[in-house]
Design a protein around this motif. Structure first.
Motif, short mmCIF file in Angstrom:
data_model
loop_
_atom_site.label_atom_id
_atom_site.label_comp_id
_atom_site.label_asym_id
_atom_site.label_seq_id
_atom_site.Cartn_x
_atom_site.Cartn_y
_atom_site.Cartn_z
N GLU A 54 0.83 -1.22 0.00
CA GLU A 54 0.00 0.00 0.00
C GLU A 54 0.86 1.25 0.00
O GLU A 54 0.59 2.22 -0.72
N GLU A 55 1.92 1.24 0.82
CA GLU A 55 2.81 2.40 0.89
C GLU A 55 3.48 2.65 -0.47
O GLU A 55 3.57 3.78 -0.94
N LEU A 56 3.95 1.57 -1.10
CA LEU A 56 4.63 1.72 -2.40
C LEU A 56 3.65 2.23 -3.45
O LEU A 56 3.98 3.09 -4.26
N ARG A 57 2.43 1.71 -3.44
CA ARG A 57 1.39 2.17 -4.38
C ARG A 57 1.10 3.66 -4.17
O ARG A 57 0.98 4.43 -5.11
N ALA A 58 0.99 4.05 -2.88
CA ALA A 58 0.70 5.46 -2.58
C ALA A 58 1.81 6.36 -3.11
O ALA A 58 1.60 7.53 -3.42
N LYS A 59 3.03 5.80 -3.21
CA LYS A 59 4.15 6.60 -3.71
C LYS A 59 4.27 6.50 -5.21
O LYS A 59 5.24 6.98 -5.80
N GLY A 60 3.32 5.81 -5.85
CA GLY A 60 3.30 5.78 -7.32
C GLY A 60 3.94 4.56 -7.95
O GLY A 60 4.06 4.49 -9.17
N ASP A 61 4.38 3.57 -7.14
CA ASP A 61 4.96 2.36 -7.72
C ASP A 61 3.84 1.35 -7.96
O ASP A 61 3.36 0.70 -7.04
N HIS A 62 3.41 1.24 -9.24
CA HIS A 62 2.30 0.34 -9.54
C HIS A 62 2.77 -0.94 -10.21
O HIS A 62 1.98 -1.78 -10.61
#
Ligand code: DC
Length: 224
Positions: free
Chosen positions: A159-167
């Motif tokens: 979730e943290e990585l997604r929130a930072k734009g890593d999809h």
């Protein structure tokens, strides 16, 4: 007063450490960020090729590194490497892949542990990492060892990585990286990750961040 918070990757150490430091008006020190800044130096200088680290070249760069922290606009903790804010750069999967290797180098640990011990001179702090209660501050007044179920940790980190734009990264990749880092951190010869005999264990799998904070707060108050 020193509060040492150790534990496995992504168990919520920094979340509770930051809250505790703010509530007690103590300094917060994120030692993982310091190892990440050294790992970033290795990556930026082309010292990681096909996942292999050029260790001696990294050691040559160590004396020239200044690792510090500053406060952002909203009071957030920011990692600063030689005067540059690198908070976002040190949280990438590229750094996750190499940081345990970097942190297993004894000369790196010696330099960072000495700096961490100097930070504790004359001021109260909450410090989180892997060896704070065992090596950096073996006489810390309060030691907390955080754990959490691996699937829950991987989900939170994703979730943290997604929130930072890593999809691009998958749950499976995040989980296997976490487990690999745990294994490397426990297996290294120099100050491996382990629970200090006098640390209190806090399992964060099924309780809310508020409950984690409340437990840590109660323990801190007891010690004070
Ligand atoms: O807490 P973190 O995930 O940001 O830490 C990054 C890495 O640094 C982790 O794989 C283990 C290492 N580390 C360490 O060896 N000793 C510490 N005191 C803190 C972190």
């Amino acid at each position: 007063m020193i509060i040492a918070i150790d534990g496995f990757s992504s168990t919520g150490k920094s979340t509770v450490a930051k809250r505790l430091a703010a509530a007690l008006d103590f300094i917060y020190v994120d030692t993982g960020a310091m190892y990440r800044m050294v790992a970033l130096t290795a990556v930026r200088n082309g010292l990681v090729k096909d996942g292999v680290l050029h260790e001696s070249a990294l050691l040559d760069l160590l004396p020239g590194l200044t690792l510090g922290f500053s406060r952002g606009e909203h009071g957030e903790n920011l990692a600063v490497l030689n005067g540059e804010i690198v908070e976002a750069d040190i949280r990438s999967m590229e750094i996750n892949r190499i940081v345990s290797r970097v942190s297993s180098i004894p000369a790196v640990r010696r330099q960072l542990v000495a700096q961490q011990q100097r930070m504790g001179l004359g001021q109260s702090l909450v410090m989180d990492g892997r060896d704070i209660g065992t090596v950096v501050f073996p006489h810390a007044e309060l030691k907390i060892f955080m754990t959490a179920d691996a699937d829950i940790r991987a989900g939170r980190r994703l979730e943290e990585l997604r929130a930072k734009g890593d999809h691009l990264v998958s749950l499976q990749e995040v989980k296997s990286n976490l487990l690999q880092r745990d294994a490397e951190d426990q297996a290294r010869l120099d100050s491996p990750l382990l629970k200090a005999s006098d640390a209190r264990e806090l399992d964060n799998s099924h309780i809310s961040p508020d409950e984690v904070f409340q437990t840590a707060w109660n323990w801190a108050k007891e010690k004070m």
